[in-house]
Structure formats: C-alpha cells, structure tokens
Design a protein around this motif. Sequence first.
Motif, PDB file in Angstrom:
ATOM      1  N   LEU A  17      12.781 -12.515  45.580  1.00 25.41           N
ATOM      2  CA  LEU A  17      13.868 -12.695  46.533  1.00 25.41           C
ATOM      3  C   LEU A  17      13.698 -11.697  47.669  1.00 25.41           C
ATOM      4  O   LEU A  17      13.505 -10.510  47.415  1.00 25.41           O
ATOM      5  CB  LEU A  17      15.191 -12.417  45.799  1.00 25.41           C
ATOM      6  CG  LEU A  17      16.422 -13.221  46.149  1.00 25.41           C
ATOM      7  CD1 LEU A  17      16.174 -14.709  45.995  1.00 25.41           C
ATOM      8  CD2 LEU A  17      17.573 -12.775  45.266  1.00 25.41           C
ATOM      9  N   ALA A  18      13.760 -12.176  48.879  1.00 25.19           N
ATOM     10  CA  ALA A  18      13.740 -11.302  50.065  1.00 25.19           C
ATOM     11  C   ALA A  18      12.609 -10.283  49.975  1.00 25.19           C
ATOM     12  O   ALA A  18      12.794  -9.099  50.244  1.00 25.19           O
ATOM     13  CB  ALA A  18      15.101 -10.599  50.216  1.00 25.19           C
ATOM     14  N   PRO A 160      22.582 -13.019  59.798  1.00 26.69           N
ATOM     15  CA  PRO A 160      21.275 -13.224  60.453  1.00 26.69           C
ATOM     16  C   PRO A 160      20.214 -12.200  60.057  1.00 26.69           C
ATOM     17  O   PRO A 160      19.024 -12.509  60.074  1.00 26.69           O
ATOM     18  CB  PRO A 160      21.603 -13.127  61.945  1.00 26.69           C
ATOM     19  CG  PRO A 160      22.925 -12.429  62.033  1.00 26.69           C
ATOM     20  CD  PRO A 160      23.657 -12.768  60.763  1.00 26.69           C
ATOM     21  N   ASP A 161      20.615 -10.989  59.658  1.00 22.67           N
ATOM     22  CA  ASP A 161      19.630  -9.927  59.467  1.00 22.67           C
ATOM     23  C   ASP A 161      19.159  -9.754  58.028  1.00 22.67           C
ATOM     24  O   ASP A 161      18.086  -9.215  57.792  1.00 22.67           O
ATOM     25  CB  ASP A 161      20.215  -8.578  59.925  1.00 22.67           C
ATOM     26  CG  ASP A 161      20.614  -8.636  61.384  1.00 22.67           C
ATOM     27  OD1 ASP A 161      20.040  -9.490  62.100  1.00 22.67           O
ATOM     28  OD2 ASP A 161      21.499  -7.862  61.800  1.00 22.67           O
ATOM     29  N   ALA A 162      19.953 -10.160  57.059  1.00 20.13           N
ATOM     30  CA  ALA A 162      19.592  -9.806  55.681  1.00 20.13           C
ATOM     31  C   ALA A 162      20.016 -10.887  54.701  1.00 20.13           C
ATOM     32  O   ALA A 162      20.915 -11.687  54.980  1.00 20.13           O
ATOM     33  CB  ALA A 162      20.250  -8.475  55.303  1.00 20.13           C
ATOM     34  N   TYR A 163      19.344 -10.893  53.575  1.00 22.03           N
ATOM     35  CA  TYR A 163      19.700 -11.808  52.492  1.00 22.03           C
ATOM     36  C   TYR A 163      21.002 -11.320  51.862  1.00 22.03           C
ATOM     37  O   TYR A 163      21.139 -10.139  51.528  1.00 22.03           O
ATOM     38  CB  TYR A 163      18.582 -11.843  51.451  1.00 22.03           C
ATOM     39  CG  TYR A 163      18.738 -12.978  50.449  1.00 22.03           C
ATOM     40  CD1 TYR A 163      18.169 -14.224  50.699  1.00 22.03           C
ATOM     41  CD2 TYR A 163      19.457 -12.791  49.276  1.00 22.03           C
ATOM     42  CE1 TYR A 163      18.319 -15.261  49.795  1.00 22.03           C
ATOM     43  CE2 TYR A 163      19.615 -13.821  48.367  1.00 22.03           C
ATOM     44  CZ  TYR A 163      19.039 -15.060  48.632  1.00 22.03           C
ATOM     45  OH  TYR A 163      19.189 -16.090  47.751  1.00 22.03           O
ATOM     46  N   PRO A 186      27.401 -21.641  33.444  1.00 20.36           N
ATOM     47  CA  PRO A 186      27.436 -20.771  34.623  1.00 20.36           C
ATOM     48  C   PRO A 186      26.004 -20.534  35.103  1.00 20.36           C
ATOM     49  O   PRO A 186      25.060 -20.627  34.305  1.00 20.36           O
ATOM     50  CB  PRO A 186      28.045 -19.473  34.092  1.00 20.36           C
ATOM     51  CG  PRO A 186      28.563 -19.762  32.736  1.00 20.36           C
ATOM     52  CD  PRO A 186      27.901 -20.993  32.237  1.00 20.36           C
ATOM     53  N   CYS A 187      25.834 -20.228  36.383  1.00 26.50           N
ATOM     54  CA  CYS A 187      24.463 -20.070  36.871  1.00 26.50           C
ATOM     55  C   CYS A 187      24.376 -19.057  38.014  1.00 26.50           C
ATOM     56  O   CYS A 187      25.368 -18.762  38.678  1.00 26.50           O
ATOM     57  CB  CYS A 187      23.907 -21.414  37.330  1.00 26.50           C
ATOM     58  SG  CYS A 187      24.772 -22.111  38.747  1.00 26.50           S
ATOM     59  N   PHE A 188      23.161 -18.524  38.193  1.00 23.93           N
ATOM     60  CA  PHE A 188      22.801 -17.834  39.432  1.00 23.93           C
ATOM     61  C   PHE A 188      22.349 -18.912  40.393  1.00 23.93           C
ATOM     62  O   PHE A 188      21.658 -19.855  40.006  1.00 23.93           O
ATOM     63  CB  PHE A 188      21.629 -16.880  39.194  1.00 23.93           C
ATOM     64  CG  PHE A 188      21.981 -15.659  38.393  1.00 23.93           C
ATOM     65  CD1 PHE A 188      22.422 -14.503  39.013  1.00 23.93           C
ATOM     66  CD2 PHE A 188      21.847 -15.665  37.004  1.00 23.93           C
ATOM     67  CE1 PHE A 188      22.726 -13.366  38.270  1.00 23.93           C
ATOM     68  CE2 PHE A 188      22.149 -14.545  36.266  1.00 23.93           C
ATOM     69  CZ  PHE A 188      22.593 -13.389  36.899  1.00 23.93           C
ATOM     70  N   TRP A 189      22.708 -18.748  41.648  1.00 20.62           N
ATOM     71  CA  TRP A 189      22.342 -19.774  42.629  1.00 20.62           C
ATOM     72  C   TRP A 189      21.773 -19.067  43.864  1.00 20.62           C
ATOM     73  O   TRP A 189      22.496 -18.477  44.652  1.00 20.62           O
ATOM     74  CB  TRP A 189      23.593 -20.600  42.966  1.00 20.62           C
ATOM     75  CG  TRP A 189      23.380 -21.637  44.019  1.00 20.62           C
ATOM     76  CD1 TRP A 189      22.219 -22.242  44.370  1.00 20.62           C
ATOM     77  CD2 TRP A 189      24.386 -22.183  44.881  1.00 20.62           C
ATOM     78  NE1 TRP A 189      22.433 -23.152  45.369  1.00 20.62           N
ATOM     79  CE2 TRP A 189      23.748 -23.137  45.711  1.00 20.62           C
ATOM     80  CE3 TRP A 189      25.759 -21.984  45.014  1.00 20.62           C
ATOM     81  CZ2 TRP A 189      24.443 -23.879  46.666  1.00 20.62           C
ATOM     82  CZ3 TRP A 189      26.446 -22.726  45.970  1.00 20.62           C
ATOM     83  CH2 TRP A 189      25.796 -23.656  46.783  1.00 20.62           C
ATOM     84  N   PHE A 190      20.444 -19.124  43.973  1.00 21.79           N
ATOM     85  CA  PHE A 190      19.783 -18.446  45.075  1.00 21.79           C
ATOM     86  C   PHE A 190      19.344 -19.456  46.124  1.00 21.79           C
ATOM     87  O   PHE A 190      18.399 -20.224  45.904  1.00 21.79           O
ATOM     88  CB  PHE A 190      18.567 -17.650  44.580  1.00 21.79           C
ATOM     89  CG  PHE A 190      18.940 -16.569  43.581  1.00 21.79           C
ATOM     90  CD1 PHE A 190      19.656 -15.450  43.996  1.00 21.79           C
ATOM     91  CD2 PHE A 190      18.581 -16.680  42.248  1.00 21.79           C
ATOM     92  CE1 PHE A 190      20.003 -14.456  43.087  1.00 21.79           C
ATOM     93  CE2 PHE A 190      18.915 -15.689  41.335  1.00 21.79           C
ATOM     94  CZ  PHE A 190      19.634 -14.574  41.752  1.00 21.79           C
ATOM     95  N   GLY A 191      20.028 -19.472  47.265  1.00 18.31           N
ATOM     96  CA  GLY A 191      19.641 -20.326  48.385  1.00 18.31           C
ATOM     97  C   GLY A 191      18.706 -19.579  49.298  1.00 18.31           C
ATOM     98  O   GLY A 191      18.274 -18.469  48.983  1.00 18.31           O
ATOM     99  N   PRO A 192      18.376 -20.163  50.464  1.00 12.68           N
ATOM    100  CA  PRO A 192      17.435 -19.505  51.389  1.00 12.68           C
ATOM    101  C   PRO A 192      17.995 -18.203  51.980  1.00 12.68           C
ATOM    102  O   PRO A 192      17.224 -17.294  52.274  1.00 12.68           O
ATOM    103  CB  PRO A 192      17.198 -20.563  52.474  1.00 12.68           C
ATOM    104  CG  PRO A 192      18.308 -21.548  52.324  1.00 12.68           C
ATOM    105  CD  PRO A 192      18.745 -21.506  50.910  1.00 12.68           C
ATOM    106  N   THR A 193      19.309 -18.100  52.173  1.00 11.82           N
ATOM    107  CA  THR A 193      19.859 -16.899  52.817  1.00 11.82           C
ATOM    108  C   THR A 193      20.936 -16.208  51.991  1.00 11.82           C
ATOM    109  O   THR A 193      21.316 -15.087  52.290  1.00 11.82           O
ATOM    110  CB  THR A 193      20.478 -17.252  54.192  1.00 11.82           C
ATOM    111  OG1 THR A 193      21.464 -18.277  53.976  1.00 11.82           O
ATOM    112  CG2 THR A 193      19.438 -17.759  55.157  1.00 11.82           C
ATOM    113  N   ILE A 194      21.451 -16.917  50.980  1.00 11.13           N
ATOM    114  CA  ILE A 194      22.550 -16.363  50.179  1.00 11.13           C
ATOM    115  C   ILE A 194      22.237 -16.537  48.695  1.00 11.13           C
ATOM    116  O   ILE A 194      21.761 -17.597  48.275  1.00 11.13           O
ATOM    117  CB  ILE A 194      23.886 -17.092  50.477  1.00 11.13           C
ATOM    118  CG1 ILE A 194      24.243 -17.000  51.960  1.00 11.13           C
ATOM    119  CG2 ILE A 194      25.022 -16.525  49.622  1.00 11.13           C
ATOM    120  CD1 ILE A 194      25.484 -17.773  52.338  1.00 11.13           C
TER     121      ILE A 194
END
Lengths: 228, 893
Positions: A17-18, A160-163, A186-194
Amino acid sequence: MRAEDVTVAHQSHAVQLAGTVVQAWSCRALYWAPERTLLVADMHLGKAATLRHAGIAVPGGTGAATLERLAEVIALTRAERVIVLGDLVHARAGCTQALDALVQAWRARQPAFAWDLLGGNHDRSAGVDDSLLGRWGLGQIAEGCVLGPFRLAHHPHAHPDAYVLCGHTHPAIRLQGPGRDRARLPCFWFGPTIGVLPAFGVLTGHFDVRPAAGDQVLAVGDGFIQPV
Amino acid sequence: MSATPKVVAAAVPARPSGQPAHAAAAEALLDTWLASRGWQAFAFQRAVWQAWWRGESGLLHAPTGAGKTLAVLLGPLALARLQQDAQGGGRSATRGVRLLWITPMRALASDSAGALRAAVETLGLDWQVAVRTGDTASAERARQDRGLPQILVTTPESLTLMLASATRLAALDTLTGVIVDEWHELLGSKRGVQVELALAHLRQRLPRLQVWGMSATLGNLEEARDTLLAGAPGALVHGAVEKRLLVESLIPATLERFPWAGHLGMRQLDGVVALIEAVPGTLVFTNTRAQSEIWYQALLERRPDWAGELALHHGSIDREVRRWVEEGLRSGSLRCVVCTSSLDLGVDFAPVAQVLQIGSPKGVARLAQRAGRSGHAPGQTSRVVCVPTHAFELLEAAATRRALLAGRIEARMPVAGPIDVLVQHLLTLATGAGFRPAALLQEVRTTRAYRELSDADWAWTLEFIQHGGCALQAYPDYRKVAIDADGLWRVQEPTIARRHRMSIGTIVADGSMEVRFLRGARLGQVEEGFIARLSKGDCFSFAGRVLELVRVDGMTALVRAARGTRATVPRWQGGKMPLSSELAHGVRTLLAEWQAAHLPEDRQAAHLPEDRQAVHLPVDRHADGTTGDRPQSTQKPLEPELQALAPILRLQQRWSGLPTPDTLLMERISTREGWHLFVFPCAGRRVHGALAALLAWRLAQRQPVSFSMAWNDYGLELVTAEAGHFTDAALAAALQGTPDGTQGEPDGDPDAALRAALLGSLNAAELQRRQFREIARVAGLVFQGYPGSGKSARQVQVSSSLLFDVLSRFDPGNLLLRQAQQEVLERELGFAEVRAFLHDLPRRTLRITEPPQVTPFAFPLLVERLRERISTESLADRVARMQRQLEQAADAR
C-alpha cells in the motif's frame, strides 16, 4: 499481556500500500512496522450500556472483549503506539462509571504504549473531553494527521497528497460459496486512494460495500483473514 | 343469510328448553324481521343465535359466503334492539363499545365494517360501527378515545395496543362480546398467541365476556375452538350449507417422461387461454408473486386484445391498484385476474365463473379456499381447474380431489409458549395499567399457549424485563420495567413506552422498497434484497410491467417503462411451500393403488431382476402391524390424471419401482458426476431437506465423505464422488441412526438425540440467526425506528444477527436463543414430521434398486441440484439434452 499469553488464534496478511507494506490482522487491526504503530477504528465502547439505557437487554462483556482483543494484537505485534481512527466510544449514555473503571483497569494491566485518539463523530456527540482522555491515558490527534506515507482520518474523504486510512463505514462483504453456502464478513477495503478498516468493536454492525475492480478486499473472521 | 326463499331443514329445535326469557323475545324479533324480507334463516345461524342468548361462546365453522357474518352478529344485535325498544328508542341507549370485531388483515377491516354497518342499519339499531387499525388517522383515533362506537372493527395488533393504555383498556369494560373473524388465519401464528393473551386479559376483567370465532375448514376444529376459548366449554357450530366443489385438471396432450419443475407451465398457456375465453370471469391463482408476474405477461403477450380486461393482484402491488382490481372484479369489468394468496381472504367477493390454480395447491384447505371464490353464493357449484406445471402435480391434483371428497383437511397447530410474545405482552401491560406477577401468571396460564409455562421460564421472563438478564448479572444502567411503591410492575420512561407502542406486533416483513415512476406514480413494494442485486439500467418485471431501474433514492426505487423485453422477475421471500402431510399421504396412496392395479404383488416379486433387492429393516419396536395408509379397493376406474401419468409410472416401475406407503424406495446409480442415492419418502419438501442432511451426516460419521444434496416434495438425492458409501448396511444404519444398524437408540430421550443430530447435521447456527430476527423484534430487542426519529434512535439500533452472536457468546442461557432453536426445529426442519417418519420406518420395507438410468422420479432432483450451480438458460439446454438421452434409453429397452 505478553505475546505468549495470547491463546486465541490470530492471523495477519501483508498488503502492499502506498509504496510500503502494512499487516492486516484478522482481529480487525492494521499494523505498520516502520513506526511500530497499530491502527484500529470504531471500537464503540459503551454501546451495550447505551442500548440497555434505552431498554434493550444486551448482556455485559462486549466492552471487555473488545479491550481484550486489542490487548492481544498489541502483544502479538509488540506495537509501541496505538491510534484509534475515531468512534472510540458509542454515545453519552454509554460513558458510565463502570466503563471508566473498566478502561482504566485495563490500561493499568497493559505494558506501556502510546495511545492516541483521532476523534470521530460518535466521540464528539458523546462528549469525549480532556478529563476522559486524561483518565484513560489517551493523547489526541487531529483529522489528517500524517503517519509515514499515510494520512489518517475518521471519514473516508480522499486527499490529493496522500493515501487515506480511515474507519467510519464498518465495511462488510458478502461471499457466496458453492450451493447455498453464504457468508457476510467484516472486511478491510483498500481502494486506489482510501483504505477503510473494519469496525474493531465486538458489538458493532457492518454495512455491505461494493468494491470496484482493482480494490483489495480482505475478509476477516474468527482467526482468519482472507483476500477475496 | 340468503335471499333465496329455499327452506333449510332446521336441525336445531326452534326453542330448546332452558332458553332464557329474553331469548324468546329476541328470536321473535328476528323471525318477524326475517319474514318481512321474505328471508329464511339457516339452521346453523339459528344455532349460533341461540347459543349467544344462552351466554355461550363458541366457534362457527362455515365456508366463505355462507352467511356466517349474520350468524354471529344477529344474536347480540337482536338483544340490543330489544333493549333499545324497551328504553323507548332514545338515542344511544347503550353507551360505550359492546362488540369487538377482530380481523386478521387491515385491508379487510373496512370491508367488514361496511357489512356490519349494513346489518345494524337494516335492523333499525342506533349503533355506530368504526374501524381502528394501523391505518386509522390520528384524528379518528382521538375521536374514538372520547367515546368508542358500539362495534369496533380492529386487528390483533390494534387490540394489543389498547391494552398498552390504562384508559383505553378501561374503555373496553362495557364489552359484551368479541368476535374473531378468520380465526384459522391467526391460529397457527404468533398473532394467534397475541389474541389468546389479549382475550385472557379481557376475560379476567369481564368474566361474562362472550367470545366467538369464525373459521374455514380445518382438520382440528375442536382444538381451534379450545384455543380461542382458553379451554372453557363452548359450542362448535358447523355451517350446514355445503357447496358442490368440482376439481378438474388441465391435462396436457403429451407428457414428458422426464419432467422437471417449472418447465411444463408455459406449455399449458394455450389451454389456459381457451379456459379463460370460455367464461366471463376467471381467477388465476399462482403460488408465488413471481409466478403471477410471469403468467400475467404471458397471457397478455398471447392475447394483446385482452389489455384492460386482464389484471394482476398480489401483496406487493400498491394498495390503490389492488382496490381498483377488486372493484373491477365486483363490477364484472375484468375478464381475468392473475393473483396470489392475496385474494385468498376477503369478504363480499363477486363470484367468478371459474378458478384456475397454476401449479400444485400443496394443501387441501388452500385449494378449497381458492375454489370457494367461484360460485360464491350458497348452493352454487364451485369449480377449480388445476394447471400442472410439472407432471407429478397431476398426482397432487388427484390426491387433493380425493382428500376434499373425504373431508381430510390439514390441521393447523397452535403455537405453544413463545417467550418473545410473552415478553411483549408483559411490556404491553406494564406500559398500560401495570401488572402484578402472581395474578398475571394465573391469567397467562389460562391460555392454551402458556398452560404449561414453567415457573422457571416465568421467573426468567420477569428478570429479563426488569433487569435485562438474569439477576446475578443485573445491569444498573438497564431501564425498562420497574416496580412501583404499590408493587405494580410498570414502564415509567415515556420514551420506552412510546417505543414499545410503536413496535407492537408479531409480523416481521423484510425491508421493502417502494417502486415508483420517475414522474411519481407508485407501483408497489418490492424486497430490498432484490433491488440491491440490480444495477442501474437493469430491467425487471413488476406489477405487470417491464421496468428499467433508473436510480435508488433512500428506500425508493425510481423506474421508467423499459423498451427492452428481457426482464428479471423479482423473487419474493416466502417462496416454496412444502406439500402438506395430508396431500403427501394422498399421493402415496394413489401410487400404491396404481401399482396394485398394474402389477400384482406376487408378479412384481417374481419379475424383480437380480440387481433389485428388497432389504427388510429389522422390525423390533413398533411391530404392531398397523398400516395407516394401505391402499383401498383397486377396482374403481383410475382418475384421468393417473391415466395421463401412466407412461411415466410404467417406466418408473420398469426401471425401479414406485414409492408407496408400505415401502421406502431408494435408488442407487452412478453417472459421470459420481455416485447417487435417491430416496423417495414422498413426505414433502421440508421433511426431505432435513432427512437429506441427517442421512448425509450419519453416513459421513461412518466414514468421512462429503455429499451434495437436493430435495423436492417426493424425495431427496445425495451425491458423492467416491464409491462405497451407499451400501445396504450403511443405508439401513443411517436410517436407523445407529452405528451398525442393529440396535435402537441408547437409553435416554430418543427425541433429544434426534434433535441434536438434526441441529448438528445442518448449518443450524445460520438458520437460528435468521429465525432470531423475528424473535428479536417481537421481544422488543430491535427497533426499526419511526418517522421523525433522528440520530438518537439510530444510536440504539442494533441488528438482530449481531445481537444473536453477542447473546450466544455472552448470555448462552437466554431463553430467546432456546426459542430460536425450537422454531428452527419445528418450522424449518419439520421436526415432528421427521420424527414421525423415522418412527414409522420399521414398518416399511426398505427397497433398494439399481436402475439402468436416472428414473422419472429421480430426474427432477438431478435438475434441482444443477439449478443451484448454473444459470437458467444453460440449465434449460442441459436439461433438454439429458431428457433426449433418457428418452432414447427408455425407448431402447
């Protein structure tokens, strides 16, 4: 609590991630090793008492179980800092003396770690104040606080600057196996920016999310974490 | 009451001795009134009046439209008229409410009130009739609170709501009688228990209260009466007017030898169109809302000229539209209405010329009720045509006809002792005038539902509403019911009282969404889960139209008329109804008769090929030789349905055998898919589902293995990839529930062992979690909020599944969890029927065959299992291919 004392099985899963790697734990916490920091969201302490106050008979023990789970994952990761991404407590009616005593006693039993709260909407309406923070040994950090490449928040608003790592939505995913085998976890949900953490509290509801293509979703259950 | 002057022989003497004096006057009044209109009372109506005048309670059993409303109503009305005359006809001689009329459906309340009002007026009685249901406007409620009408029409929920207020409850003290309409609808449900409790409370305040129920035909009318009257003596009056009932089947020209569910339906379309064409008014009953949508579309497509004369009626369609359809039926402007059980009930229905039943009615009482919609007036013939959607449904139609002729109707079992309804009742009384536990326990135990309520369960319930759990872990922050200085248990917090009043009720519906055109017109309600599966631009069929989902706005799905024709049909909850045990019994008997007529027992044994063996289970425990359903005489001609089925039955017999009451047929066969076991108890879908799980579980305990399963109303299928699991010994042992199949249950409660095995064999936790939804709502643990409730209400919302998990972990002794388990066993798994089946097994011959091909009875099970895995389109292709192969095999041999 020491790592040897943890008798419950917990599992972790590494996520890219990031430009770094985070450990997602089956007990719904996220660990970032470079700063030995553990992130949890939406503990909703005092929810059972809030419900009971409203005449809904919920048994005791959920708050203690939530804290126990936190102690276990702290012991397993040897985290030196714990950050709560909002909604530590549920509502004003639930902030009882009993809860106060429970948290203080729990804190006294744990090894030293820094504990910070990034206030969420529930914390604000429950009236979390300096006095409570002081009694529970909590520091306060603001929305948008930076942790390495991440920006920490309670609400899932992209930046805009950080995940952004956050909570608030209590994400859950529906899984369908062969035949009539169905589950909702329940889940972790990792999108492109959040990236959204699952709600950490034992007595928390969950809401279905519809991940977009390319999102990383990790479903969590008792002692397992599974990318889906 | 009938306008026809036909005289019905009175079975009841006009003036039996011991009749009180006012009875003679009342009867004279009614006789004069009847004579002035040229009417004649039916004997059963007179019987009910006389019982009423003697101060009795009772149950009247009569078909719809037989004049039962006047039977229960005129007794008290005649007395009131006498009283009015004695007081010189002054206005409102009798103040306060005298009669409570309870109806199970809100939608029926205003129809009922209309009928009652007409009777009151024609008798020249100065009485008011008003409705009080969840739909009643607050202004009207306020008016009623200032003075109730003499007759109040209400629902079980609204009656309970009146108990939740001390002043409203006191206003009921002028009651002389309570009349419960359609008691059979309430009997088997928690709403019935709600009525039992409310009546017990009213009786305790008004010891002379008379209670009358009205019921359609049931197999257990005496139990129905005793439940309504709390075991007190009372009359059971049978409506004497029997209507002629004609049950026919639309038999297709050709039948597939390898039928599968749902496939045959549309091939019958032309036959159905011809039937509709032939007469002026037709009701087409379907078993599901989805099926009604499909048939409505298909009929309209075939006969576009019927647009405007064809209508659709089901429970999800907007009420205004339904009203319009009902009006159209009344006025005769509609040629045909496609409907579901939404038209099973209802007063004052225009008789239609014929009733069609698409698919099996699955129950005798159900078909009788539906058939009654035609030829509604007393003395006329009711005609119903069954349209099978599956070849075996012909069997069910024939079995239904026989059961109707023999008067074998299903029983409806009252619900016993649900803790959630008890919790709700205690909270209701605590919200109202308050209660004292000792007196209330006595009162509650007068009801059938709670006559066996244990002291421990009562104590738990009291602890639960006072402390939120058992006293050992009392929670100081819990507030619900408190004991005041006088020892009265009361709810003191206004917010808690208000919330309880808002959530009184025992019916739980899934979250539903309104379907609405972009321009604003409402179409009806559809389940949330269905809309959630659709994306923008998807088309679906609803309320007889093809719609395109534009967007979802809160709890509203906004749609526009779709241009395309390919649509998904919503699947509503509820769904598949199991074959009733009466009908299942009838089907087994028919098969046995056919077998006896076509292949005598000795020949059959002689011609049994080597690979078909008859294995006898060791008969030990129940060898009393009783055979409940042995076939009768076989000499009479067989029903046309059976004649049509002959090719299928003959092939089934040739390849394997027929399931009959005295044998348990099992088929072993291997295909490319693996090793199959088919078992045909013919006992209904619910029992087969539980049995499949139980057998799989017991087989897997001998030797670890995993099975896939399927079941329908005729049998069940287990499939595994490995050989050697379906040996004779293994099957006998699995059926008997013993490791080696040689001995019975070990000492102890055999029921407990079976219960544990059933719960262990299924994903029982998931079933219980689902069942807990209703329980949590009834017991007031989850609250769905009400209009205008903001954030504070959201903070106290918790889902029932989360609550179930938390209770299971932190309060496993909670009685509501125990109830969830019981309800799963009884309702979902059909525990009583499974137990009866296993109990009956030693009497039956276990017959294991190894057919050369998948048999006609096995084929639908094979398809049922495939259905879960592949899309319908490819399923249809695959099934067609399999059918062709099997047909070739059948012809070759």
